[in-house]
Design a protein around this motif. Structure first.
Motif, PDB file in Angstrom:
ATOM      1  N   ALA A  55       0.831  -1.204   0.000  1.00  0.00           N
ATOM      2  CA  ALA A  55       0.000   0.000   0.000  1.00  0.00           C
ATOM      3  C   ALA A  55       0.866   1.256   0.000  1.00  0.00           C
ATOM      4  O   ALA A  55       0.573   2.218  -0.725  1.00  0.00           O
ATOM      5  CB  ALA A  55      -0.932  -0.012   1.205  1.00  0.00           C
ATOM      6  N   ARG A  56       1.938   1.260   0.805  1.00  0.00           N
ATOM      7  CA  ARG A  56       2.842   2.416   0.821  1.00  0.00           C
ATOM      8  C   ARG A  56       3.529   2.594  -0.524  1.00  0.00           C
ATOM      9  O   ARG A  56       3.668   3.721  -1.024  1.00  0.00           O
ATOM     10  CB  ARG A  56       3.883   2.263   1.930  1.00  0.00           C
ATOM     11  CG  ARG A  56       3.345   2.573   3.308  1.00  0.00           C
ATOM     12  CD  ARG A  56       4.460   2.738   4.325  1.00  0.00           C
ATOM     13  NE  ARG A  56       5.365   1.603   4.407  1.00  0.00           N
ATOM     14  CZ  ARG A  56       5.226   0.583   5.254  1.00  0.00           C
ATOM     15  NH1 ARG A  56       4.228   0.569   6.110  1.00  0.00           N
ATOM     16  NH2 ARG A  56       6.095  -0.404   5.261  1.00  0.00           N
ATOM     17  N   LEU A  57       3.972   1.496  -1.134  1.00  0.00           N
ATOM     18  CA  LEU A  57       4.634   1.589  -2.436  1.00  0.00           C
ATOM     19  C   LEU A  57       3.671   2.059  -3.512  1.00  0.00           C
ATOM     20  O   LEU A  57       4.046   2.853  -4.387  1.00  0.00           O
ATOM     21  CB  LEU A  57       5.253   0.238  -2.805  1.00  0.00           C
ATOM     22  CG  LEU A  57       6.462  -0.185  -1.973  1.00  0.00           C
ATOM     23  CD1 LEU A  57       6.873  -1.608  -2.321  1.00  0.00           C
ATOM     24  CD2 LEU A  57       7.618   0.763  -2.187  1.00  0.00           C
ATOM     25  N   GLU A  58       2.434   1.579  -3.475  1.00  0.00           N
ATOM     26  CA  GLU A  58       1.435   2.027  -4.447  1.00  0.00           C
ATOM     27  C   GLU A  58       1.156   3.521  -4.278  1.00  0.00           C
ATOM     28  O   GLU A  58       0.981   4.238  -5.262  1.00  0.00           O
ATOM     29  CB  GLU A  58       0.140   1.222  -4.282  1.00  0.00           C
ATOM     30  CG  GLU A  58       0.241  -0.210  -4.762  1.00  0.00           C
ATOM     31  CD  GLU A  58       0.372  -0.317  -6.267  1.00  0.00           C
ATOM     32  OE1 GLU A  58      -0.056   0.607  -6.996  1.00  0.00           O
ATOM     33  OE2 GLU A  58       0.921  -1.332  -6.727  1.00  0.00           O
ATOM     34  N   HIS A  64       4.357   9.670  -7.713  1.00  0.00           N
ATOM     35  CA  HIS A  64       5.342   9.887  -8.785  1.00  0.00           C
ATOM     36  C   HIS A  64       4.650  10.027 -10.134  1.00  0.00           C
ATOM     37  O   HIS A  64       5.052  10.857 -10.958  1.00  0.00           O
ATOM     38  CB  HIS A  64       6.361   8.756  -8.820  1.00  0.00           C
ATOM     39  CG  HIS A  64       7.305   8.752  -7.657  1.00  0.00           C
ATOM     40  ND1 HIS A  64       8.094   9.819  -7.317  1.00  0.00           N
ATOM     41  CD2 HIS A  64       7.577   7.792  -6.738  1.00  0.00           C
ATOM     42  CE1 HIS A  64       8.817   9.531  -6.248  1.00  0.00           C
ATOM     43  NE2 HIS A  64       8.510   8.306  -5.874  1.00  0.00           N
ATOM     44  N   LEU A  65       3.624   9.235 -10.382  1.00  0.00           N
ATOM     45  CA  LEU A  65       2.901   9.340 -11.646  1.00  0.00           C
ATOM     46  C   LEU A  65       2.202  10.686 -11.776  1.00  0.00           C
ATOM     47  O   LEU A  65       2.138  11.253 -12.879  1.00  0.00           O
ATOM     48  CB  LEU A  65       1.893   8.195 -11.784  1.00  0.00           C
ATOM     49  CG  LEU A  65       2.494   6.814 -12.053  1.00  0.00           C
ATOM     50  CD1 LEU A  65       1.411   5.751 -12.063  1.00  0.00           C
ATOM     51  CD2 LEU A  65       3.260   6.809 -13.366  1.00  0.00           C
TER      52      LEU A  65
END
Length: 96
Positions: A55-58, A64-65
């Motif tokens: 969840a943190r990485l997403e 970033h996107l």
């Protein structure tokens, strides 16, 4: 020879020993503890941690996107360059 600890149980000795390490205001020194849990509980905890990491990485990926989208919009808003690129004289001299 009489024992000086007559009437005290082993638990009392350990609790009195622990009191030496207690500071004022109820602060206690951290101690290492070992907790034994079943494999199923360990695997469930690992799955929860992995889900939190994903969840943190997403969330970071989405952030970033969004930055990439903003940069692409800014690039699209820039006026196109109408002039032909001027060749560098030093580079042109080196080619001949």
């Amino acid at each position: 020879m009489a024992s000086c600890c007559r009437g005290l149980e082993l638990h009392d000795l350990y609790s009195r020993f622990d009191e030496v390490f207690n500071a004022p205001f109820g602060y206690t020194m951290p101690r290492d503890r070992v907790v034994v849990i079943p494999d199923s509980a360990y695997m469930a905890a690992q799955e929860r941690q992995n889900a939190q990491r994903v969840a943190r990485l997403e969330a970071r990926r989405a952030e970033h996107l969004s930055v990439v989208d903003q940069l692409e919009k800014q690039i699209a808003e820039l006026p196109p360059c109408q002039q032909e690129p001027v060749p560098d004289k030093g580079l042109a001299a080196a080619e001949t």
